[in-house]
Design a protein around this motif. Structure first.
Motif, PDB file in Angstrom:
ATOM      1  N   ALA A 187       0.823  -1.218   0.000  1.00 27.62           N
ATOM      2  CA  ALA A 187       0.000   0.000   0.000  1.00 27.62           C
ATOM      3  C   ALA A 187       0.854   1.265   0.000  1.00 27.62           C
ATOM      4  O   ALA A 187       0.491   2.277  -0.611  1.00 27.62           O
ATOM      5  N   SER A 188       2.001   1.221   0.672  1.00 25.04           N
ATOM      6  CA  SER A 188       2.815   2.436   0.848  1.00 25.04           C
ATOM      7  C   SER A 188       3.456   2.917  -0.447  1.00 25.04           C
ATOM      8  O   SER A 188       3.853   4.091  -0.540  1.00 25.04           O
ATOM      9  N   SER A 189       3.553   2.070  -1.457  1.00 24.95           N
ATOM     10  CA  SER A 189       4.270   2.455  -2.674  1.00 24.95           C
ATOM     11  C   SER A 189       3.563   3.547  -3.471  1.00 24.95           C
ATOM     12  O   SER A 189       4.155   4.131  -4.378  1.00 24.95           O
ATOM     13  N   VAL A 190       2.295   3.831  -3.160  1.00 22.43           N
ATOM     14  CA  VAL A 190       1.584   4.883  -3.898  1.00 22.43           C
ATOM     15  C   VAL A 190       1.815   6.275  -3.296  1.00 22.43           C
ATOM     16  O   VAL A 190       1.433   7.282  -3.897  1.00 22.43           O
ATOM     17  N   ARG A 191       2.400   6.343  -2.113  1.00 21.47           N
ATOM     18  CA  ARG A 191       2.504   7.639  -1.416  1.00 21.47           C
ATOM     19  C   ARG A 191       3.284   8.674  -2.223  1.00 21.47           C
ATOM     20  O   ARG A 191       2.776   9.750  -2.548  1.00 21.47           O
ATOM     21  N   LEU A 192       4.554   8.368  -2.516  1.00 26.58           N
ATOM     22  CA  LEU A 192       5.421   9.340  -3.180  1.00 26.58           C
ATOM     23  C   LEU A 192       4.914   9.720  -4.571  1.00 26.58           C
ATOM     24  O   LEU A 192       4.878  10.920  -4.896  1.00 26.58           O
ATOM     25  N   PRO A 193       4.533   8.759  -5.428  1.00 27.20           N
ATOM     26  CA  PRO A 193       4.057   9.156  -6.759  1.00 27.20           C
ATOM     27  C   PRO A 193       2.890  10.143  -6.721  1.00 27.20           C
ATOM     28  O   PRO A 193       2.872  11.131  -7.466  1.00 27.20           O
ATOM     29  N   PHE A 194       1.938   9.926  -5.816  1.00 30.73           N
ATOM     30  CA  PHE A 194       0.768  10.799  -5.801  1.00 30.73           C
ATOM     31  C   PHE A 194       1.058  12.139  -5.116  1.00 30.73           C
ATOM     32  O   PHE A 194       0.447  13.151  -5.458  1.00 30.73           O
ATOM     33  N   ILE A 195       2.001  12.167  -4.170  1.00 33.45           N
ATOM     34  CA  ILE A 195       2.423  13.457  -3.610  1.00 33.45           C
ATOM     35  C   ILE A 195       3.070  14.309  -4.701  1.00 33.45           C
ATOM     36  O   ILE A 195       2.799  15.522  -4.824  1.00 33.45           O
ATOM     37  N   LEU A 196       3.916  13.687  -5.529  1.00 30.00           N
ATOM     38  CA  LEU A 196       4.557  14.416  -6.627  1.00 30.00           C
ATOM     39  C   LEU A 196       3.521  14.925  -7.630  1.00 30.00           C
ATOM     40  O   LEU A 196       3.624  16.060  -8.121  1.00 30.00           O
ATOM     41  N   ILE A 197       2.524  14.097  -7.925  1.00 31.86           N
ATOM     42  CA  ILE A 197       1.448  14.529  -8.831  1.00 31.86           C
ATOM     43  C   ILE A 197       0.737  15.751  -8.245  1.00 31.86           C
ATOM     44  O   ILE A 197       0.470  16.729  -8.952  1.00 31.86           O
ATOM     45  N   GLY A 198       0.422  15.697  -6.959  1.00 33.24           N
ATOM     46  CA  GLY A 198      -0.254  16.811  -6.314  1.00 33.24           C
ATOM     47  C   GLY A 198       0.549  18.100  -6.375  1.00 33.24           C
ATOM     48  O   GLY A 198      -0.003  19.185  -6.599  1.00 33.24           O
ATOM     49  N   ILE A 199       1.861  17.988  -6.198  1.00 38.59           N
ATOM     50  CA  ILE A 199       2.722  19.176  -6.248  1.00 38.59           C
ATOM     51  C   ILE A 199       2.745  19.775  -7.656  1.00 38.59           C
ATOM     52  O   ILE A 199       2.623  20.998  -7.841  1.00 38.59           O
ATOM     53  N   VAL A 200       2.904  18.919  -8.662  1.00 36.54           N
ATOM     54  CA  VAL A 200       2.943  19.395 -10.050  1.00 36.54           C
ATOM     55  C   VAL A 200       1.640  20.099 -10.420  1.00 36.54           C
ATOM     56  O   VAL A 200       1.633  21.193 -11.006  1.00 36.54           O
ATOM     57  N   VAL A 201       0.512  19.492 -10.070  1.00 32.08           N
ATOM     58  CA  VAL A 201      -0.789  20.083 -10.394  1.00 32.08           C
ATOM     59  C   VAL A 201      -0.968  21.418  -9.670  1.00 32.08           C
ATOM     60  O   VAL A 201      -1.487  22.383 -10.239  1.00 32.08           O
ATOM     61  N   SER A 202      -0.499  21.508  -8.433  1.00 32.00           N
ATOM     62  CA  SER A 202      -0.595  22.757  -7.675  1.00 32.00           C
ATOM     63  C   SER A 202       0.202  23.871  -8.348  1.00 32.00           C
ATOM     64  O   SER A 202      -0.245  25.033  -8.401  1.00 32.00           O
ATOM     65  N   LEU A 203       1.369  23.546  -8.867  1.00 32.80           N
ATOM     66  CA  LEU A 203       2.186  24.544  -9.571  1.00 32.80           C
ATOM     67  C   LEU A 203       1.490  25.025 -10.844  1.00 32.80           C
ATOM     68  O   LEU A 203       1.561  26.218 -11.191  1.00 32.80           O
ATOM     69  N   ILE A 204       0.807  24.116 -11.527  1.00 31.72           N
ATOM     70  CA  ILE A 204       0.097  24.502 -12.748  1.00 31.72           C
ATOM     71  C   ILE A 204      -1.085  25.416 -12.422  1.00 31.72           C
ATOM     72  O   ILE A 204      -1.416  26.327 -13.183  1.00 31.72           O
ATOM     73  N   VAL A 205      -1.723  25.198 -11.265  1.00 31.49           N
ATOM     74  CA  VAL A 205      -2.800  26.099 -10.825  1.00 31.49           C
ATOM     75  C   VAL A 205      -2.270  27.529 -10.713  1.00 31.49           C
ATOM     76  O   VAL A 205      -2.908  28.489 -11.185  1.00 31.49           O
ATOM     77  N   ILE A 206      -1.100  27.679 -10.113  1.00 30.79           N
ATOM     78  CA  ILE A 206      -0.504  29.012  -9.936  1.00 30.79           C
ATOM     79  C   ILE A 206      -0.209  29.651 -11.297  1.00 30.79           C
ATOM     80  O   ILE A 206      -0.505  30.834 -11.533  1.00 30.79           O
ATOM     81  N   LEU A 207       0.359  28.853 -12.211  1.00 35.05           N
ATOM     82  CA  LEU A 207       0.665  29.359 -13.556  1.00 35.05           C
ATOM     83  C   LEU A 207      -0.596  29.800 -14.273  1.00 35.05           C
ATOM     84  O   LEU A 207      -0.654  30.890 -14.862  1.00 35.05           O
ATOM     85  N   LEU A 208      -1.622  28.974 -14.220  1.00 34.15           N
ATOM     86  CA  LEU A 208      -2.868  29.272 -14.923  1.00 34.15           C
ATOM     87  C   LEU A 208      -3.565  30.483 -14.318  1.00 34.15           C
ATOM     88  O   LEU A 208      -4.156  31.302 -15.025  1.00 34.15           O
ATOM     89  N   TRP A 209      -3.499  30.610 -13.006  1.00 36.65           N
ATOM     90  CA  TRP A 209      -4.137  31.734 -12.312  1.00 36.65           C
ATOM     91  C   TRP A 209      -3.576  33.066 -12.821  1.00 36.65           C
ATOM     92  O   TRP A 209      -4.299  34.066 -12.933  1.00 36.65           O
ATOM     93  N   LYS A 210      -2.281  33.078 -13.149  1.00 38.03           N
ATOM     94  CA  LYS A 210      -1.621  34.309 -13.583  1.00 38.03           C
ATOM     95  C   LYS A 210      -1.658  34.509 -15.099  1.00 38.03           C
ATOM     96  O   LYS A 210      -1.121  35.503 -15.606  1.00 38.03           O
ATOM     97  N   THR A 211      -2.270  33.567 -15.816  1.00 34.39           N
ATOM     98  CA  THR A 211      -2.322  33.632 -17.277  1.00 34.39           C
ATOM     99  C   THR A 211      -3.701  34.084 -17.748  1.00 34.39           C
ATOM    100  O   THR A 211      -4.714  33.587 -17.264  1.00 34.39           O
ATOM    101  N   ARG A 212      -3.740  35.005 -18.699  1.00 34.79           N
ATOM    102  CA  ARG A 212      -5.012  35.450 -19.270  1.00 34.79           C
ATOM    103  C   ARG A 212      -5.351  34.576 -20.476  1.00 34.79           C
ATOM    104  O   ARG A 212      -4.578  34.499 -21.426  1.00 34.79           O
ATOM    105  N   LEU A 213      -6.491  33.918 -20.422  1.00 34.55           N
ATOM    106  CA  LEU A 213      -6.957  33.086 -21.527  1.00 34.55           C
ATOM    107  C   LEU A 213      -8.095  33.791 -22.245  1.00 34.55           C
ATOM    108  O   LEU A 213      -8.928  34.432 -21.604  1.00 34.55           O
ATOM    109  N   PRO A 214      -8.145  33.671 -23.569  1.00 36.71           N
ATOM    110  CA  PRO A 214      -9.293  34.231 -24.289  1.00 36.71           C
ATOM    111  C   PRO A 214     -10.561  33.460 -23.946  1.00 36.71           C
ATOM    112  O   PRO A 214     -10.609  32.238 -24.108  1.00 36.71           O
ATOM    113  N   ASP A 215     -11.575  34.146 -23.424  1.00 37.27           N
ATOM    114  CA  ASP A 215     -12.853  33.491 -23.094  1.00 37.27           C
ATOM    115  C   ASP A 215     -13.776  33.639 -24.285  1.00 37.27           C
ATOM    116  O   ASP A 215     -14.440  34.656 -24.459  1.00 37.27           O
TER     117      ASP A 215
END
Length: 417
Positions: A187-215
């Protein structure tokens, strides 16, 4: 395909999201055999991993569409990414507790985020440029979903699967502390991979928040702007086709490792590499299909690929050894164009109803929660090969939708100009 620099940047950024959700969803074929061991599950119980993912699409697609009508595509994407990151971080406490229900909840939260992402990104790509190349453009963006589909089982096989599966006799021979240590380690082998996924996705949220997209504002099509969305017959047939397609796709991939073990005697780590190779074919198929659509109408290609998949799945159900596995690998290639092609054909000409139509199509993804459970029950009652007749039957519905759209593809979606 894209007209302005602003649209080009938006296209690149949104296309990266296709990779993200493709990676998350295509870890399920790794999690199914992995959690089957760690939580001591039957085939039917392990199929609930897919159910937890895809039930979210049914429950949240309409709320996601309504949210976007009020806050736009960017707002929907940001909410989706936040839910995605939260679900990934929940894998850590789920692994510590080794409670299957906790894992299912974490998967459901991730899938809730993916629902927002898909409800926003798929239609956004189709209207971000020339309408005549919408299907070609969506297939290109979905090709990066295919890249993720190739990478997820490859990396998941390396970092999550241990390659050690105990028989019932071996489990019974172990003391309770020894067995618990083994299960905790799995069970423990999923910990690190999913923590890394969470960090990457969080960084993309910050990037997208600061980016203007054409609506982009969809224009009402005069021919269909009146009346209920439920009066759009082609959309409803498309929803049905997408329902059966997603069910088939999830079935083919989710039981691939189990199928390879039982039918060809391939151990789980090697089977994960075979699956990664199959999904590499899926990715290549997206790029090949995008290129072919310059010369072949999308609906015609969809019909042809449906027939190939019926034949290949019938072979997988009847053949023995690695021949059956190779047949499944072929299915992945011919499934490659189906989701984006069905999607773009179904919303063609909806104008101001595009977000509503998109929500219905995303809702149809709930079939990924239904068909694997049916397939698992068939497998438990008979065998895994017979169970593959379940996805085979799904492609007959997709063939019907493709035939119904041949004329529309000829007049409106030709990309050879």
């Amino acid at each position: 395909m894209i007209q302005t620099n602003k649209q080009q940047f938006a296209f690149v950024l949104i296309t990266s999201l296709f990779f993200l959700w493709g990676f998350a969803l295509n870890l399920n074929p790794i999690l199914i055999p992995h959690l089957k061991k760690a939580c001591q599950l039957t085939d039917s119980q392990s199929a609930l991993i897919d159910s937890a993912s895809y039930i979210a699409y049914f429950l949240l697609a309409i709320p996601a569409g309504k949210f976007m009508q009020k806050y736009g595509y960017k707002g929907g994407i940001i909410v989706g990414l936040l839910l995605f990151a939260a679900g990934a971080f929940l894998f850590y406490p789920a692994a510590v507790s080794r409670q299957y229900g906790f894992f299912l909840f974490a998967i459901f939260v991730i899938a809730s985020g993916l629902t927002f992402l898909e409800t926003a990104a798929n239609p956004y790509i189709t209207i971000l440029g020339n309408p005549a190349t919408a299907t070609q453009r969506l297939n290109f963006a979905q090709s990066f979903n295919g890249l993720a589909a190739f990478m997820a089982p490859l990396l998941g096989g390396i970092f999550i699967l241990s390659g050690k599966t105990l028989s019932k006799a071996q489990e019974k021979a172990m003391s309770l502390p020894e067995l618990n240590d083994y299960l905790d380690h799995e069970a423990s082998s999923v910990r690190l991979p999913f923590i890394l996924i969470g960090i990457v996705v969080s960084l993309i949220v910050i990037l997208l928040w600061k980016t203007r997209l054409p609506d982009i504002k969809e224009q009402d099509n005069e021919l269909i702007k009146e009346g209920s969305i439920l009066k759009e017959k082609n959309l409803l047939i498309g929803v049905m086709a997408q329902f059966f397609y997603v069910g088939a796709q999830v079935c083919v991939s989710s039981f691939f490792i189990r199928f390879s073990e039982r039918v060809a005697g391939i151990e789980e780590k090697s089977a994960a590499y075979f699956l990664s190779g199959a999904l590499l074919g899926f990715m290549i198929g997206r790029f090949v299909g995008t290129a072919l659509m310059r010369f072949v109408r999308p609906a015609k290609l969809l019909a042809l690929y449906s027939v190939f998949n019926i034949l290949l799945l019938s072979t997988a159900a009847l053949a023995t050894g690695k021949t059956a596995v190779y047949a499944l690998i072929g299915v992945e290639f011919f499934m490659s164009i189906m989701f984006p092609t069905i999607f773009s054909l179904a919303i063609l000409g909806l104008g101001g109803k595009t977000k509503q139509g998109s929500s219905l199509l995303i809702m149809s993804i709930v079939s990924g929660a239904i068909f694997p459970v049916i397939m698992g029950a068939v497998s438990d009652a008979s065998n895994i090969q017979t169970a593959y007749l379940v996805p085979a039957s799904c492609f007959t519905v997709i063939f019907y939708f493709a035939i119904k759209n041949l004329n529309a593809g000829k007049t409106t979606l030709s990309t050879s100009h």
